[in-house]
Design a protein around this motif. Structure first.
Motif, PDB file in Angstrom:
ATOM      1  N   SER A 163       0.806  -1.218   0.000  1.00 26.07           N
ATOM      2  CA  SER A 163       0.000   0.000   0.000  1.00 26.07           C
ATOM      3  C   SER A 163       0.838   1.268   0.000  1.00 26.07           C
ATOM      4  O   SER A 163       0.331   2.351   0.274  1.00 26.07           O
ATOM      5  CB  SER A 163      -0.946   0.010   1.210  1.00 26.07           C
ATOM      6  N   SER A 164       2.126   1.148  -0.310  1.00 30.21           N
ATOM      7  CA  SER A 164       2.991   2.332  -0.351  1.00 30.21           C
ATOM      8  C   SER A 164       2.716   3.135  -1.612  1.00 30.21           C
ATOM      9  O   SER A 164       3.046   2.712  -2.728  1.00 30.21           O
ATOM     10  CB  SER A 164       4.461   1.922  -0.306  1.00 30.21           C
ATOM     11  N   SER A 165       2.120   4.307  -1.441  1.00 31.34           N
ATOM     12  CA  SER A 165       1.828   5.150  -2.603  1.00 31.34           C
ATOM     13  C   SER A 165       3.112   5.627  -3.276  1.00 31.34           C
ATOM     14  O   SER A 165       3.172   5.741  -4.512  1.00 31.34           O
ATOM     15  CB  SER A 165       0.967   6.345  -2.184  1.00 31.34           C
ATOM     16  N   ASP A 166       4.139   5.899  -2.486  1.00 28.39           N
ATOM     17  CA  ASP A 166       5.399   6.367  -3.057  1.00 28.39           C
ATOM     18  C   ASP A 166       6.017   5.301  -3.959  1.00 28.39           C
ATOM     19  O   ASP A 166       6.436   5.587  -5.091  1.00 28.39           O
ATOM     20  CB  ASP A 166       6.379   6.732  -1.947  1.00 28.39           C
ATOM     21  N   LEU A 167       6.077   4.067  -3.468  1.00 26.88           N
ATOM     22  CA  LEU A 167       6.660   2.988  -4.264  1.00 26.88           C
ATOM     23  C   LEU A 167       5.834   2.703  -5.512  1.00 26.88           C
ATOM     24  O   LEU A 167       6.380   2.460  -6.588  1.00 26.88           O
ATOM     25  CB  LEU A 167       6.788   1.719  -3.415  1.00 26.88           C
ATOM     26  N   LEU A 168       4.517   2.742  -5.374  1.00 23.45           N
ATOM     27  CA  LEU A 168       3.656   2.516  -6.534  1.00 23.45           C
ATOM     28  C   LEU A 168       3.882   3.589  -7.602  1.00 23.45           C
ATOM     29  O   LEU A 168       3.958   3.287  -8.799  1.00 23.45           O
ATOM     30  CB  LEU A 168       2.188   2.514  -6.103  1.00 23.45           C
ATOM     31  N   GLY A 169       3.989   4.834  -7.163  1.00 23.04           N
ATOM     32  CA  GLY A 169       4.226   5.914  -8.108  1.00 23.04           C
ATOM     33  C   GLY A 169       5.572   5.788  -8.799  1.00 23.04           C
ATOM     34  O   GLY A 169       5.682   5.991 -10.018  1.00 23.04           O
ATOM     35  N   GLU A 170       6.597   5.459  -8.019  1.00 24.41           N
ATOM     36  CA  GLU A 170       7.923   5.298  -8.593  1.00 24.41           C
ATOM     37  C   GLU A 170       7.936   4.143  -9.592  1.00 24.41           C
ATOM     38  O   GLU A 170       8.463   4.275 -10.706  1.00 24.41           O
ATOM     39  CB  GLU A 170       8.942   5.064  -7.482  1.00 24.41           C
ATOM     40  N   LEU A 171       7.343   3.007  -9.192  1.00 31.44           N
ATOM     41  CA  LEU A 171       7.314   1.850 -10.078  1.00 31.44           C
ATOM     42  C   LEU A 171       6.603   2.195 -11.384  1.00 31.44           C
ATOM     43  O   LEU A 171       7.064   1.837 -12.478  1.00 31.44           O
ATOM     44  CB  LEU A 171       6.599   0.685  -9.391  1.00 31.44           C
ATOM     45  N   ALA A 172       5.483   2.895 -11.282  1.00 33.08           N
ATOM     46  CA  ALA A 172       4.737   3.279 -12.483  1.00 33.08           C
ATOM     47  C   ALA A 172       5.595   4.116 -13.424  1.00 33.08           C
ATOM     48  O   ALA A 172       5.604   3.900 -14.649  1.00 33.08           O
ATOM     49  CB  ALA A 172       3.483   4.052 -12.079  1.00 33.08           C
ATOM     50  N   LEU A 173       6.335   5.068 -12.880  1.00 31.48           N
ATOM     51  CA  LEU A 173       7.158   5.933 -13.716  1.00 31.48           C
ATOM     52  C   LEU A 173       8.272   5.143 -14.401  1.00 31.48           C
ATOM     53  O   LEU A 173       8.541   5.332 -15.595  1.00 31.48           O
ATOM     54  CB  LEU A 173       7.746   7.061 -12.866  1.00 31.48           C
ATOM     55  N   TYR A 174       8.916   4.245 -13.667  1.00 30.71           N
ATOM     56  CA  TYR A 174      10.007   3.476 -14.262  1.00 30.71           C
ATOM     57  C   TYR A 174       9.482   2.505 -15.310  1.00 30.71           C
ATOM     58  O   TYR A 174      10.136   2.286 -16.343  1.00 30.71           O
ATOM     59  CB  TYR A 174      10.792   2.739 -13.176  1.00 30.71           C
ATOM     60  N   GLU A 175       8.306   1.940 -15.077  1.00 30.66           N
ATOM     61  CA  GLU A 175       7.690   1.082 -16.093  1.00 30.66           C
ATOM     62  C   GLU A 175       7.419   1.899 -17.357  1.00 30.66           C
ATOM     63  O   GLU A 175       7.618   1.418 -18.479  1.00 30.66           O
ATOM     64  CB  GLU A 175       6.386   0.484 -15.561  1.00 30.66           C
ATOM     65  N   ALA A 176       6.964   3.135 -17.175  1.00 33.27           N
ATOM     66  CA  ALA A 176       6.694   3.985 -18.337  1.00 33.27           C
ATOM     67  C   ALA A 176       7.966   4.269 -19.121  1.00 33.27           C
ATOM     68  O   ALA A 176       7.968   4.271 -20.362  1.00 33.27           O
ATOM     69  CB  ALA A 176       6.037   5.290 -17.891  1.00 33.27           C
TER      70      ALA A 176
END
Length: 259
Positions: A163-176
């Motif tokens: 549920s870490s919003s920071d990690l989810l956001g970072e992961l999304a950006l790197y996937e992009a």
């Protein structure tokens, strides 16, 4: 729990109980930063530097807010003061961000590389290194390797804290950045649902939709980020937006923010 008013009141009570103890001011600074109130965050972090002048964290936190406020000369001084007290990944990373924003991409990569050496399991540092390599001539292969490392570390972190919003956001950006848009889109939307007031996540969303070619959504999230305190100066200097240099909607949006 998104109960920011109660959080602020509790931290303020902690300050009133021990007004000469630095930590509650730091907690308040973080709260204000996450809510986009950079002026109040700077006030709190400056107080920490006064109460704990040997605390390296105090200086890199204040430097980060100075950067957000467009005070880049002051920010660089704070980061270097932090490193002088104790070489640390956060200050090197912040120096990397500052020099990246100034277009000094190779120097930026050097700072980010030093940060990854000091803190090798932090996905954000690897992602930042990927950004610096991406815009440094002849380093595309290094950029991809850094993004892949960032993705792997972010996934590791989410297995511990899904549920870490920071990690989810970072992961999304790197996937992009790796063109994995089917993974990136739901990840950034989930991150925003967990932390709807986080202007850094709003900016990540803008970048992700921009990289994927969905410019209307990119500008929507960029407008929200800027309205929540994300620095327009940082957007102007981010090379990701170069393709929109002559886009009137983008120029109007950035031009409306005189930071």
């Amino acid at each position: 729990m998104n109960r920011f008013g109660e959080a602020e009141a509790t931290y303020r009570r902690a300050v009133s109980i021990r007004p000469n103890y630095w930590a509650p001011y730091n907690w308040l600074g973080v709260l204000y930063y996450r809510n986009g109130d950079n002026e109040k965050a700077a006030e709190m972090f400056r107080r920490v530097t006064e109460l704990a002048p040997e605390n390296h964290q105090a200086f890199y936190n204040l430097g980060a807010i100075d950067y957000m406020l467009g005070k880049w000369t002051e920010a660089e001084e704070m980061f270097k003061r932090s490193i002088a007290i104790l070489p640390n990944a956060s200050a090197y990373s912040n120096l990397g961000t500052l020099t990246f924003s100034e277009g000094r991409f190779e120097q930026s990569a050097g700072y980010f590389k030093r940060a990854t050496q000091l803190k090798p399991k932090d996905p954000m540092l690897w992602g930042n290194l990927g950004d610096a390599y991406k815009w440094s001539p002849g380093n595309g292969f290094k950029a991809r390797a850094a993004y892949l490392r960032a993705v792997a570390l972010a996934r590791d972190g989410l297995r511990v804290n899904p549920s870490s919003s920071d990690l989810l956001g970072e992961l999304a950006l790197y996937e992009a950045h790796l063109s994995n848009f089917k993974q990136a889109m739901p990840q950034i939307e989930k991150a925003l649902s967990l932390a709807p007031n986080n202007n850094q996540l709003m900016y990540y969303a803008a970048l992700i939709y921009h990289i994927s070619g969905q410019q209307a959504k990119a500008l929507y999230h960029l407008r929200k980020a800027l309205g929540s305190g994300y620095p327009a100066q940082a957007v102007r200097t981010d090379p990701e937006w170069r393709s929109l240099k002559n886009d009137q909607a983008f120029e109007d949006l950035i031009g409306s923010k005189k930071q």
